[in-house]
Scaffold this motif. Sequence first.
Motif, mmCIF file in Angstrom:
data_model
loop_
_atom_site.group_PDB
_atom_site.id
_atom_site.type_symbol
_atom_site.label_atom_id
_atom_site.label_comp_id
_atom_site.label_asym_id
_atom_site.label_seq_id
_atom_site.Cartn_x
_atom_site.Cartn_y
_atom_site.Cartn_z
ATOM 1 N N PHE A 1 0.870 -1.176 0.000
ATOM 2 C CA PHE A 1 0.000 0.000 0.000
ATOM 3 C C PHE A 1 0.906 1.225 0.000
ATOM 4 O O PHE A 1 1.775 1.351 0.859
ATOM 5 C CB PHE A 1 -0.917 -0.019 1.222
ATOM 6 N N THR A 2 0.709 2.089 -0.972
ATOM 7 C CA THR A 2 1.556 3.265 -1.137
ATOM 8 C C THR A 2 0.734 4.511 -0.888
ATOM 9 O O THR A 2 -0.330 4.689 -1.483
ATOM 10 C CB THR A 2 2.160 3.297 -2.557
ATOM 11 N N TYR A 3 1.236 5.351 -0.009
ATOM 12 C CA TYR A 3 0.549 6.576 0.369
ATOM 13 C C TYR A 3 1.410 7.755 -0.063
ATOM 14 O O TYR A 3 2.579 7.837 0.310
ATOM 15 C CB TYR A 3 0.320 6.613 1.878
ATOM 16 N N HIS A 4 0.835 8.658 -0.847
ATOM 17 C CA HIS A 4 1.516 9.869 -1.288
ATOM 18 C C HIS A 4 1.061 11.010 -0.387
ATOM 19 O O HIS A 4 -0.094 11.424 -0.444
ATOM 20 C CB HIS A 4 1.195 10.160 -2.752
ATOM 21 N N LEU A 5 1.976 11.501 0.425
ATOM 22 C CA LEU A 5 1.648 12.531 1.395
ATOM 23 C C LEU A 5 1.683 13.914 0.745
ATOM 24 O O LEU A 5 2.350 14.119 -0.267
ATOM 25 C CB LEU A 5 2.615 12.468 2.572
ATOM 26 N N GLU A 6 0.980 14.839 1.359
ATOM 27 C CA GLU A 6 0.926 16.204 0.821
ATOM 28 C C GLU A 6 2.295 16.860 0.733
ATOM 29 O O GLU A 6 2.525 17.687 -0.125
ATOM 30 C CB GLU A 6 -0.007 17.076 1.675
ATOM 31 N N ASP A 7 3.199 16.498 1.619
ATOM 32 C CA ASP A 7 4.532 17.115 1.599
ATOM 33 C C ASP A 7 5.444 16.488 0.538
ATOM 34 O O ASP A 7 6.623 16.812 0.445
ATOM 35 C CB ASP A 7 5.188 17.045 2.974
ATOM 36 N N GLY A 8 4.893 15.579 -0.280
ATOM 37 C CA GLY A 8 5.661 14.959 -1.357
ATOM 38 C C GLY A 8 6.323 13.649 -0.974
ATOM 39 O O GLY A 8 6.835 12.941 -1.838
ATOM 40 N N SER A 9 6.350 13.322 0.294
ATOM 41 C CA SER A 9 6.971 12.054 0.685
ATOM 42 C C SER A 9 6.025 10.895 0.391
ATOM 43 O O SER A 9 4.821 11.066 0.230
ATOM 44 C CB SER A 9 7.371 12.080 2.163
ATOM 45 N N ILE A 10 6.617 9.725 0.304
ATOM 46 C CA ILE A 10 5.867 8.509 -0.012
ATOM 47 C C ILE A 10 6.049 7.522 1.132
ATOM 48 O O ILE A 10 7.160 7.292 1.600
ATOM 49 C CB ILE A 10 6.354 7.893 -1.342
ATOM 50 N N LEU A 11 4.936 6.957 1.555
ATOM 51 C CA LEU A 11 4.936 5.958 2.616
ATOM 52 C C LEU A 11 4.481 4.635 2.021
ATOM 53 O O LEU A 11 3.424 4.564 1.394
ATOM 54 C CB LEU A 11 3.979 6.392 3.735
ATOM 55 N N HIS A 12 5.303 3.595 2.188
ATOM 56 C CA HIS A 12 4.948 2.255 1.726
ATOM 57 C C HIS A 12 4.579 1.413 2.940
ATOM 58 O O HIS A 12 5.291 1.400 3.935
ATOM 59 C CB HIS A 12 6.113 1.590 1.003
ATOM 60 N N LEU A 13 3.468 0.709 2.838
ATOM 61 C CA LEU A 13 3.026 -0.176 3.909
ATOM 62 C C LEU A 13 2.970 -1.597 3.366
ATOM 63 O O LEU A 13 2.205 -1.897 2.452
ATOM 64 C CB LEU A 13 1.648 0.253 4.423
#
Length: 147
Positions: A41-53
């Motif tokens: 699961f990939t989350y694109h945050l408003e600050d441009g960073s990417i979080l992978h779960l």
Amino acid sequence: MLERISHVQDLHSLDVKPRIDQINLKLLLDYYISYLLPYRFTYHLEDGSILHLDFNKENFCHLVGLQSIVNKTLKERAASKYRGMPGFNGVMNGIIRFEDLKKKNKGGFNSVKSKLVNFHLIPKLLMSSTQVAASTAINISESSDNY
């Protein structure tokens, strides 16, 4: 009234919270294997960073609360059979079941019951188009080619 749920597809399509006697630990494990384990699961945050779960086999017991049920009633060596891969394999092979957990610590089992009956909601929450994390809206995508 719902009957016992025996297939992960039935659990996934459920619109209501099941009763604890309609599910079992092996069903939750099969659900985890089908709907969480294969995906990133990939989350694109408003600050441009990417979080992978990512999910892995070793964390299943932690997610459903097995550790918290047995940690207070079993010695470390015996409790280790309910964590990580030993716990995963114990559930897979039918050695660890709700009945076993209730005998070991009924109060501990009751304390995680809501986690167990709502476990099927995790993929649905993760797949919703927008989540809130630390008051910041994020967009979500998922893929099964995570390795």
